[in-house]
Design an enzyme around this catalytic site. Structure first.
Site, PDB file in Angstrom:
ATOM      1  N   HIS A  16       0.865  -1.184   0.000  1.00 58.08           N
ATOM      2  CA  HIS A  16       0.000   0.000   0.000  1.00 58.08           C
ATOM      3  C   HIS A  16       0.895   1.225   0.000  1.00 58.08           C
ATOM      4  O   HIS A  16       1.270   1.748   1.054  1.00 58.08           O
ATOM      5  CB  HIS A  16      -0.908  -0.031   1.241  1.00 58.08           C
ATOM      6  CG  HIS A  16      -1.926   1.068   1.292  1.00 58.08           C
ATOM      7  ND1 HIS A  16      -3.100   0.950   2.000  1.00 58.08           N
ATOM      8  CD2 HIS A  16      -1.952   2.305   0.748  1.00 58.08           C
ATOM      9  CE1 HIS A  16      -3.800   2.074   1.885  1.00 58.08           C
ATOM     10  NE2 HIS A  16      -3.109   2.912   1.129  1.00 58.08           N
ATOM     11  N   GLU A 199     -11.078   3.457   6.486  1.00 55.04           N
ATOM     12  CA  GLU A 199     -10.036   4.342   7.035  1.00 55.04           C
ATOM     13  C   GLU A 199     -10.765   5.459   7.773  1.00 55.04           C
ATOM     14  O   GLU A 199     -10.836   5.468   8.997  1.00 55.04           O
ATOM     15  CB  GLU A 199      -9.150   4.904   5.928  1.00 55.04           C
ATOM     16  CG  GLU A 199      -8.095   5.875   6.432  1.00 55.04           C
ATOM     17  CD  GLU A 199      -7.376   6.619   5.300  1.00 55.04           C
ATOM     18  OE1 GLU A 199      -6.339   7.236   5.600  1.00 55.04           O
ATOM     19  OE2 GLU A 199      -7.835   6.597   4.147  1.00 55.04           O
TER      20      GLU A 199
END
Length: 332
Positions: A16, A199
């Protein structure tokens, strides 16, 4: 061996990482001068001082402004080469790197500019020290789904250079279901699928990424603890989460690294991995993220080795390659 030494010497994969988010202030300054781009800063030090954020959106505003200095093929080569060189320093042997075409095409910079630049650096790193790199093309979720369809079509000449397709940018107010149709086409084309979810957005966004987008991995996913049924699903199916500790701290997802839940998720049996997200903006590359988990959460050697192994298990590498690196970690 001290855990800090293991962190620096053991092989790692990063899953990521936004290449535009690895733009160092010095390179931003250099390219701005090269292209006579006016930045709202008077020095490299002022750029560095600006890297303080209240939330995801305030970061993204700076992120997109910084990307404006990327204009020609060599700029994109330098951007990628700088990150891959950092991987070599930190013993990151495999990286799966996200790039945001729309950040560039909206400025009139096309695939025929950034893709050759990226490829040149990737090929050079592979030939010089055996670095393996895969590319993940990401759609910007604050833009309409119709724009994502256009980007998918524009990318067609470069499909052989792209392993996966993802979804990033402003999460709140832009649920995965907004992109259900384009990801159905992505699936038909045979790409792996990833998406940012959980998130800033709720656990429901993770469910949407799973059920509507058919993701192979969830990027972030730290809000999964809001839903016990989701937790059990993630454990049962070993669906990977690409967690970014320093990013979560910098963007106020958590208020103190001591409160991060990554080791809890690991101990409960989830396939969690450690990543740096946008390292120059968030205060650290991959090793610094591991260092922080040790310093703030007391990560032990067994947990470190499990997280390192998870990063290869969750990767899109062929199975023999995964096993090779996991054996290297276990033998340490």
């Amino acid at each position: 061996m001290a855990i800090s030494s293991l962190i620096s010497t053991l092989p790692k994969a990063e899953l990521h990482l936004h290449i535009e988010g690895s733009l160092e202030p010095a390179l931003m300054w250099q390219l701005a001068k090269k292209h006579q781009v006016t930045l709202p800063y008077n020095s490299v030090a002022e750029i560095e001082a600006a890297y303080q954020f209240d939330d995801l959106q305030s970061f993204l505003d700076l992120y997109y402004a910084g990307a404006d200095v990327l204009r020609d093929e060599d700029d994109f080569y330098q951007l990628m080469w700088s990150y891959l060189s950092k991987c070599r320093e930190q013993n990151v042997v495999h990286a799966e790197i996200m790039f945001d075409p729309q950040t560039h095409t909206l400025r009139g910079v096309g695939f025929d500019t950034f893709m050759p630049g990226f490829s040149k650096a990737i090929d050079q790193a592979r030939s010089e020290w055996g670095m393996s790199t895969l590319l993940i093309m990401s759609f910007l979720r604050h833009l309409p789904e119709a724009d994502a369809f256009v980007t998918l079509k524009e990318a067609e000449p470069y499909y052989s250079n792209i392993t996966a397709i993802g979804l990033d940018s402003s999460e709140l107010g832009h649920p995965p279901q907004k992109f259900e149709r384009v990801f159905a086409q992505v699936k038909e084309l045979g790409f792996k699928i990833v998406a940012h979810a959980g998130e800033e957005g709720p656990a429901d966004y993770i469910w949407q990424a799973i059920k509507l987008l058919n993701v192979d991995r969830v990027d972030h996913g730290v809000k999964c603890q809001q839903d016990s049924e989701l937790m059990q699903y993630l454990i049962k199916h070993q669906l990977p989460l690409t967690v970014c500790p320093l990013s979560n701290l910098k963007l106020k997802v958590i208020d103190d690294m001591k409160h991060h839940n990554i080791l809890q998720l690991l101990e409960e049996g989830m396939l969690v991995t450690v990543n740096s997200d946008d390292p120059t903006y968030f205060g650290g590359y991959l090793n610094e993220n591991y260092d922080q988990l040790h310093a703030a959460l007391g990560m032990n050697t067994d947990q470190l080795k499990q997280l390192l192994a998870n990063s290869f298990t969750a990767s899109f590498l062929p199975e023999p390659k995964k096993q090779y690196w996991i054996e290297q970690i276990n033998a340490a």
